[in-house]
Scaffold this motif. Structure first.
Motif, mmCIF file in Angstrom:
data_model
loop_
_atom_site.group_PDB
_atom_site.id
_atom_site.type_symbol
_atom_site.label_atom_id
_atom_site.label_comp_id
_atom_site.label_asym_id
_atom_site.label_seq_id
_atom_site.Cartn_x
_atom_site.Cartn_y
_atom_site.Cartn_z
ATOM 1 N N ASP A 100 3.126 -6.132 -1.225
ATOM 2 C CA ASP A 100 2.000 -5.201 -1.277
ATOM 3 C C ASP A 100 2.533 -3.769 -1.370
ATOM 4 O OD1 ASP A 100 -0.329 -3.762 -0.941
ATOM 5 O OD2 ASP A 100 -0.928 -4.736 0.918
ATOM 6 N N LYS A 101 2.239 -3.101 -2.495
ATOM 7 C CA LYS A 101 2.663 -1.714 -2.723
ATOM 8 C C LYS A 101 4.177 -1.562 -2.549
ATOM 9 C CE LYS A 101 -0.366 -0.126 0.296
ATOM 10 N NZ LYS A 101 -1.186 -1.341 0.553
ATOM 11 N N ILE A 129 0.520 -6.988 -5.121
ATOM 12 C CA ILE A 129 -0.555 -6.004 -4.992
ATOM 13 C C ILE A 129 0.054 -4.613 -5.194
ATOM 14 C CG2 ILE A 129 -2.414 -5.111 -3.522
ATOM 15 C CD1 ILE A 129 -1.947 -7.626 -1.762
ATOM 16 N N GLY A 130 -0.659 -3.759 -5.915
ATOM 17 C CA GLY A 130 -0.156 -2.399 -6.051
ATOM 18 C C GLY A 130 -1.034 -1.546 -6.933
ATOM 19 N N VAL A 162 4.284 -0.129 -12.900
ATOM 20 C CA VAL A 162 4.619 -1.559 -12.890
ATOM 21 C C VAL A 162 3.400 -2.435 -12.632
ATOM 22 C CG1 VAL A 162 5.220 -1.611 -10.425
ATOM 23 C CG2 VAL A 162 6.258 -3.262 -11.995
ATOM 24 N N ALA A 163 2.404 -1.950 -11.899
ATOM 25 C CA ALA A 163 1.265 -2.799 -11.534
ATOM 26 C C ALA A 163 0.527 -3.319 -12.762
ATOM 27 C CB ALA A 163 0.313 -2.048 -10.614
ATOM 28 N N ARG A 164 0.446 -2.504 -13.813
ATOM 29 C CA ARG A 164 -0.236 -2.973 -15.019
ATOM 30 C C ARG A 164 0.568 -4.078 -15.715
ATOM 31 N NH1 ARG A 164 0.067 2.478 -18.678
ATOM 32 N NH2 ARG A 164 -0.422 3.400 -16.650
ATOM 33 N N GLY A 165 1.822 -4.219 -15.317
ATOM 34 C CA GLY A 165 2.686 -5.238 -15.903
ATOM 35 C C GLY A 165 2.946 -6.432 -15.009
ATOM 36 N N MET A 224 -6.528 -0.865 -7.727
ATOM 37 C CA MET A 224 -5.490 -1.701 -7.131
ATOM 38 C C MET A 224 -5.417 -3.026 -7.897
ATOM 39 S SD MET A 224 -4.347 0.191 -4.681
ATOM 40 C CE MET A 224 -3.320 -0.997 -3.821
ATOM 41 N N PHE A 225 -4.238 -3.335 -8.399
ATOM 42 C CA PHE A 225 -4.022 -4.557 -9.171
ATOM 43 C C PHE A 225 -3.537 -5.664 -8.235
ATOM 44 C CE2 PHE A 225 -3.950 -1.146 -12.113
ATOM 45 C CZ PHE A 225 -4.375 -1.639 -13.330
#
Length: 231
Positions: A100-101, A129-130, A162-165, A224-225
């Motif tokens: 997470d994050k 999660i991030g 990175v979260a979008r990936g 948040m992804f």
């Protein structure tokens, strides 16, 4: 560390954050009797909450001060100092992995995802999660300056986008059946201002946000992804 912990505590107490953690536990599946690792566990709240759900929860964090806080706050938990890219766990020893994050702080998030796959037993679940640091929305009288400050903060981090990936990272590492969700964290109180103070140091911009808080007009939104997949 104390200022960071205070911000984390304030954010963790928000109803949105509570709901997001709960959703992450649901995506891990039934935790009863299962061994689950929380990589980058920080102050250990998620470890304690997963233990309450019947898991043997293990927290790992690179920061010795955070592990000391987690051990003090949750004495029944199991906590270890360790790197997310080199977990102090045997191969195939856990059935759940949660981060997470965390991945935005790493130079090479793919290494952490590969390490997640190593420690997970076949059929195990991973949940990431991030936030995407380029997607933070802040209501301001100076939108151009706000964009510059948000982007500058993003560019100061090792892996800010990175979260979008997450989905592609998991697929590239050999995980299957990814589930992707986006939840929006909204801050209209002191927690939002504390976050903004960690984003920028521009005094005039922060002064405007201080005044917005005083007038109950501060608004910060962070997508948040949340991505889950199977080993």
């Amino acid at each position: 560390m104390s200022s960071l912990l205070a911000v984390l505590d304030a954010v963790d107490a928000q109803p949105m954050a509570v709901g997001l953690r709960t959703r992450s536990y649901q995506l891990l599946g039934d935790l009863t009797g299962r061994t689950v690792v929380d990589a980058g566990c920080g102050g250990g709240r998620a470890v304690a909450e997963m233990a309450e759900r019947g898991a043997h929860a293990v927290g790992v964090d690179l920061d010795p001060d955070m592990i000391a806080v987690a051990t003090r706050r949750w004495p029944a938990g199991e906590f270890h100092i360790g790197d997310a890219c080199e977990l102090p766990l045997a191969t195939g020893s856990v059935t759940g992995y949660r981060a997470d994050k965390v991945l935005h702080t790493l130079d090479d998030p793919a290494l952490a995802v590969a390490e997640a796959r190593r420690v997970l037993a076949p059929g195990g679940r991973v949940v990431l999660i991030g936030q995407d640091w380029d997607m933070i929305a802040v209501d301001s009288d100076e939108p151009e300056l706000t964009r510059r400050l948000v982007h500058a903060k993003a560019d100061s981090l090792p892996s800010p986008r990175v979260a979008r990936g997450y989905r592609n990272l998991l697929l590239d590492a050999g995980f299957t059946d990814p589930v992707v969700e986006v939840h929006t964290a909204v801050f209209t109180d002191e927690a939002g201002l504390a976050l903004l103070h960690r984003i920028a140091e521009d005094r005039s911009w922060l002064a405007e946000q201080d005044e917005r808080l005083r007038r109950n007009r501060i608004f910060v939104a962070i997508p948040m992804f949340l991505v889950a997949a199977q080993r």
